[in-house]
Scaffold this motif. Structure first.
Motif, short mmCIF file in Angstrom:
data_model
loop_
_atom_site.label_atom_id
_atom_site.label_comp_id
_atom_site.label_asym_id
_atom_site.label_seq_id
_atom_site.Cartn_x
_atom_site.Cartn_y
_atom_site.Cartn_z
N ALA A 40 -16.72 12.37 -1.22
CA ALA A 40 -15.78 11.62 -2.06
C ALA A 40 -14.80 12.58 -2.76
CB ALA A 40 -16.54 10.78 -3.09
N GLU A 41 -15.30 13.72 -3.22
CA GLU A 41 -14.42 14.69 -3.91
C GLU A 41 -13.42 15.31 -2.95
OE1 GLU A 41 -17.21 17.55 -5.36
OE2 GLU A 41 -17.93 16.17 -6.93
N SER A 42 -13.82 15.46 -1.68
CA SER A 42 -12.97 16.18 -0.73
C SER A 42 -11.91 15.31 -0.07
CB SER A 42 -13.83 16.77 0.40
OG SER A 42 -14.98 17.38 -0.10
N CYS A 43 -12.05 13.97 -0.17
CA CYS A 43 -11.19 13.08 0.63
C CYS A 43 -10.29 12.21 -0.24
CB CYS A 43 -12.04 12.17 1.51
SG CYS A 43 -13.14 13.08 2.59
N ASP A 44 -9.14 11.83 0.32
CA ASP A 44 -8.23 10.90 -0.36
C ASP A 44 -8.43 9.47 0.14
OD1 ASP A 44 -6.58 12.81 -1.95
OD2 ASP A 44 -6.32 13.67 0.05
N VAL A 45 -8.93 9.33 1.36
CA VAL A 45 -9.21 8.02 1.93
C VAL A 45 -10.35 8.22 2.94
CG1 VAL A 45 -7.38 8.29 3.67
CG2 VAL A 45 -8.21 6.02 3.18
N ALA A 46 -11.16 7.20 3.11
CA ALA A 46 -12.26 7.32 4.09
C ALA A 46 -12.13 6.23 5.14
CB ALA A 46 -13.62 7.18 3.39
N THR A 47 -12.58 6.54 6.34
CA THR A 47 -12.57 5.55 7.42
C THR A 47 -13.79 5.76 8.31
OG1 THR A 47 -11.17 4.49 9.08
CG2 THR A 47 -11.15 6.89 9.06
N PHE A 48 -13.97 4.85 9.27
CA PHE A 48 -15.16 4.90 10.13
C PHE A 48 -14.79 5.33 11.53
CE2 PHE A 48 -15.31 1.31 7.20
CZ PHE A 48 -16.41 1.66 6.43
N GLU A 49 -15.56 6.22 12.09
CA GLU A 49 -15.41 6.48 13.53
C GLU A 49 -16.60 5.84 14.23
OE1 GLU A 49 -16.69 9.50 15.93
OE2 GLU A 49 -18.52 8.85 14.95
N TRP A 50 -17.50 5.26 13.43
CA TRP A 50 -18.75 4.67 13.92
C TRP A 50 -19.06 3.51 13.00
CZ3 TRP A 50 -24.26 6.04 12.45
CH2 TRP A 50 -25.17 5.66 13.45
N GLU A 51 -19.44 2.35 13.56
CA GLU A 51 -19.61 1.18 12.69
C GLU A 51 -21.04 1.03 12.18
OE1 GLU A 51 -19.17 1.32 15.77
OE2 GLU A 51 -19.67 -0.48 16.92
N ASN A 52 -21.92 1.96 12.55
CA ASN A 52 -23.30 1.83 12.07
C ASN A 52 -23.62 2.67 10.84
OD1 ASN A 52 -24.35 -0.22 13.76
ND2 ASN A 52 -24.22 1.22 15.46
N MET B 198 0.85 -1.20 0.00
CA MET B 198 0.00 0.00 0.00
C MET B 198 0.88 1.25 0.00
SD MET B 198 -3.03 0.67 2.73
CE MET B 198 -2.60 1.82 3.99
N LYS B 199 0.59 2.16 -0.91
CA LYS B 199 1.35 3.43 -0.95
C LYS B 199 0.93 4.27 0.24
CE LYS B 199 1.88 6.72 -4.11
NZ LYS B 199 1.06 7.47 -5.02
N SER B 200 1.90 4.93 0.89
CA SER B 200 1.49 5.71 2.05
C SER B 200 0.89 7.05 1.62
CB SER B 200 2.64 5.89 3.02
OG SER B 200 3.64 6.64 2.42
N LEU B 201 -0.01 7.51 2.44
CA LEU B 201 -0.73 8.75 2.18
C LEU B 201 0.21 9.92 2.45
CD1 LEU B 201 -3.77 9.33 1.50
CD2 LEU B 201 -4.11 9.65 3.97
N ARG B 202 0.33 10.83 1.47
CA ARG B 202 1.28 11.94 1.65
C ARG B 202 0.73 12.94 2.67
NH1 ARG B 202 -1.70 15.76 -0.82
NH2 ARG B 202 -3.28 14.70 -2.04
N PRO B 203 1.63 13.59 3.41
CA PRO B 203 1.18 14.66 4.30
C PRO B 203 0.44 15.71 3.48
CG PRO B 203 3.48 14.14 4.72
CD PRO B 203 3.10 13.37 3.49
N ARG C 135 -2.21 6.02 11.27
CA ARG C 135 -1.02 5.39 10.69
C ARG C 135 -1.41 4.16 9.86
NH1 ARG C 135 4.39 5.39 13.63
NH2 ARG C 135 4.46 7.30 14.87
N ALA C 136 -2.30 3.33 10.43
CA ALA C 136 -2.67 2.08 9.75
C ALA C 136 -3.41 2.34 8.44
CB ALA C 136 -3.49 1.18 10.68
N ILE C 137 -4.35 3.29 8.47
CA ILE C 137 -5.13 3.52 7.24
C ILE C 137 -4.35 4.37 6.24
CG2 ILE C 137 -7.36 3.24 8.40
CD1 ILE C 137 -7.60 6.41 7.90
N ALA C 138 -3.31 5.07 6.71
CA ALA C 138 -2.50 5.90 5.81
C ALA C 138 -1.28 5.13 5.30
CB ALA C 138 -2.07 7.18 6.52
N GLY C 139 -1.11 3.90 5.74
CA GLY C 139 0.04 3.11 5.29
C GLY C 139 1.36 3.60 5.86
N LEU C 140 1.33 4.20 7.04
CA LEU C 140 2.56 4.60 7.73
C LEU C 140 2.98 3.46 8.65
CD1 LEU C 140 1.63 8.27 8.80
CD2 LEU C 140 2.74 7.51 6.69
#
Ligand code: ATP
Ligand code: MG
Length: 374
Positions: free
Chosen positions: A66-78, A1-6, A291-296
Motif C-alpha cells: 500500500a505504501e509503495s503503490c498509487d493504485v492497485a489492480t489484479f492480474e489474477w482474480e483469486n 477520475m483524475k488520471s494517474l501521472r507518469p 490506460r483504463a485503470i490510470a484514467g487515460l
C-alpha cells in the motif's frame, strides 16, 4: 477520475505472466510497477521495480504494498477479496474489489448472469448432486466453485454412476450441462469508470484437455454473431461496473441469431485469449488495461493483420530447450517467454504469435510448433 501521472506506481496483485506483460506494456506510458506474488522470482517479479513474495494475509506485505503503490489492480482474480477490500481503504483499487465476490465463485457468477438475463450453459448447485443431475441430464461437467483454471477441478459426467465417484470438492461445486458448441469465442474489452468501452475483434479459441491451445483473431464467423458477442460482453461489463480489461468466454452453437451465444465464464482481467492484441492491434490488452485503470483515454483496438496465438506448454521442453532459432528467423512470428524455470506438462511457459495471411488458420502455427521440438 483524475488520471494517474507518469512516474506513478501501479501495484499488481499476483505475479504471473499476465502481470509481467502488464508491467512491460505499462512502462512506456511512464509508470512503475510493484507486484505481489506468492513465491520469489515469478514472471512479473523479474520485470517489476519491487516484488513482494508473501502470503496474501501477511500484514507487513500489505502495508509495504500500500505504501509503495498509487493504485492497485489484479492480474489474477483469486486474490482474497478481503485483502482487496482492506487495500481499498488505503489506495484506489481498480476494478473495485466487490467484483471478486461475483467472479471468484462459479456458482455466484452463474447466478449473477442469470439475474441479468445473460444466456448461459444450464447449471445447478451440486450441493445436492443427484437432484442437480436429474434436472440437467447427462452429459454434464462438474466444476469446483472456486480456484479452477485450465480445466483443473473439473470432471466429466457421461455415464450413470460417474457422479458418485467424483471426490468431494472443497468449497462446493457446480454442475453444468455439457454444451455441444460449434466454436468457442472470447471477447476482450476494456471499460472505463465513465462507462466508455473499447472492444477488440472477437477471437476464436481452441482448447485441449481444458487448456487453451490456440487463439485465432479475428474469429471466422458471421459478422452478426461477432457483433452480438461484442454487445453481450459490453452488457456484462456494464452490469459489473467493471473498470479495466475483461474477457468473456462464449460458446457459439453454430446457427444465426442472438440466442446462439452462451456465456461460459467471465475473467475480470487481461486474458490468455487476448495475447494476440500484443503485436496484432494498435493497443495491446495490457496497455489498454493500464490506460483504463490510470484514467487515460481508450487506445485504438483496430487489428492490423490476422493473428494466430499458440501457447507453448511445458511438454514442448521434453527433449530440451526448444529450437527458438526456427521462429526467431521469421519476420511474421513473435516469441514471448514468461521466464518460468520449470517446464511442467500443461504449464504455460510462453506463446507464439503468428501474423499475416498464414494466421488465418492453425496449419502454419502447428507446423511451427512441431519445428520447435527437439
Ligand atoms: P480457464 O480459466 O483456463 O478458462 P477453467 O478451468 O476456468 O478454464 P472453463 O472455462 O470452465 O474452465 O472450462 C475449460 C474448457 O472446458 C472450456 O473452454 C471448454 O472447452 C470446456 N468446457 C467447459 N465447460 C463446458 C460446457 N459446459 N460444455 C462444453 N464444454 C465445456
Ligand atoms: Mg475458461
Amino acid at each position: 477520475m483524475k488520471s494517474l501521472r507518469p512516474g506513478a506506481t501501479i501495484g499488481l496483485l499476483g505475479a504471473g505472466q499476465l502481470g509481467r506483460m502488464l508491467a512491460l506494456e505499462g512502462a512506456p506510458l511512464g509508470y512503475r510497477f510493484v507486484c505481489w506474488g506468492q513465491a520469489p522470482g515469478e514472471p512479473a517479479a523479474q520485470v517489476c521495480e519491487l516484488s513482494l513474495a508473501a502470503p496474501f494475509d501477511d500484514e507487513a506485505a500489505r502495508r509495504r504494498f500500500a505504501e509503495s503503490c498509487d493504485v492497485a489492480t489484479f492480474e489474477w482474480e483469486n486474490v482474497p477479496a478481503a485483502l482487496a477490500k482492506r487495500l481499498a481503504k488505503d489506495l484506489p483499487v481498480r476494478p473495485a474489489p466487490a467484483i471478486l465476490d461475483t467472479v471468484q465463485d462459479r456458482l455466484i457468477q452463474r447466478r449473477f448472469l442469470k439475474e441479468h438475463g445473460f444466456a448461459q450453459t444450464p447449471f445447478a448447485d451440486a450441493a445436492a448432486p443427484a437432484a442437480a443431475l436429474e434436472r440437467l441430464g447427462r452429459p454434464c461437467i462438474l466444476k469446483s466453485r472456486r480456484h479452477g483454471y485450465d480445466g483443473k477441478g473439473q470432471f466429466r459426467i457421461e455415464k450413470p454412476g460417474e457422479l458418485s465417484k467424483v471426490p468431494a470438492l472443497p468449497g462446493g461445486a457446480v454442475l453444468e450441462r455439457r454444451v455441444d458448441f460449434k466454436k468457442e469465442l472470447s471477447v476482450i474489452l476494456a471499460r472505463w469508470e465513465n462507462g466508455d468501452v473499447a472492444t477488440y475483434p472477437v477471437a476464436e479459441n481452441v482448447h485441449e484437455n481444458g487448456i487453451l491451445r490456440a487463439t485465432l483473431a479475428p474469429a471466422r464467423l458471421p459478422a452478426e454473431i461477432a457483433q452480438a458477442a461484442a454487445a453481450l460482453a459490453a452488457a456484462i461489463a456494464e452490469a459489473l461496473k467493471h473498470v479495466g480489461v475483461m474477457a468473456v468466454e462464449l460458446f457459439w452453437l453454430g446457427g444465426s441469431g442472438k440466442d446462439q451465444l452462451l456465456v461460459n465464464e467471465i475473467a475480470p482481467r487481461v486474458h490468455n485469449s487476448g495475447h494476440y492484441t500484443l503485436g496484432a492491434c494498435a493497443t495491446s490488452q495490457f496497455e489498454q488495461h493500464i490506460r483504463a485503470i490510470a484514467g487515460l483515454p481508450p487506445g485504438s483496438t483496430s487489428q492490423r493483420e490476422p493473428a494466430a496465438m499458440i501457447n507453448l506448454l511445458g511438454e514442448l521442453w521434453a527433449g530440451g530447450e526448444p529450437r527458438w532459432d526456427v521462429v526467431l528467423a521469421r519476420p511474421d512470428v513473435r516469441l514471448h517467454l514468461y521466464g518460468k524455470a520449470q517446464p511442467r506438462p500443461g504449464r504455460k511457459m510462453g506463446h507464439l504469435l503468428l501474423l499475416g495471411p498464414a494466421a488465418r488458420d492453425l496449419k502454419e502455427a502447428d507446423s511451427l510448433l512441431a519445428a520447435l521440438r527437439r
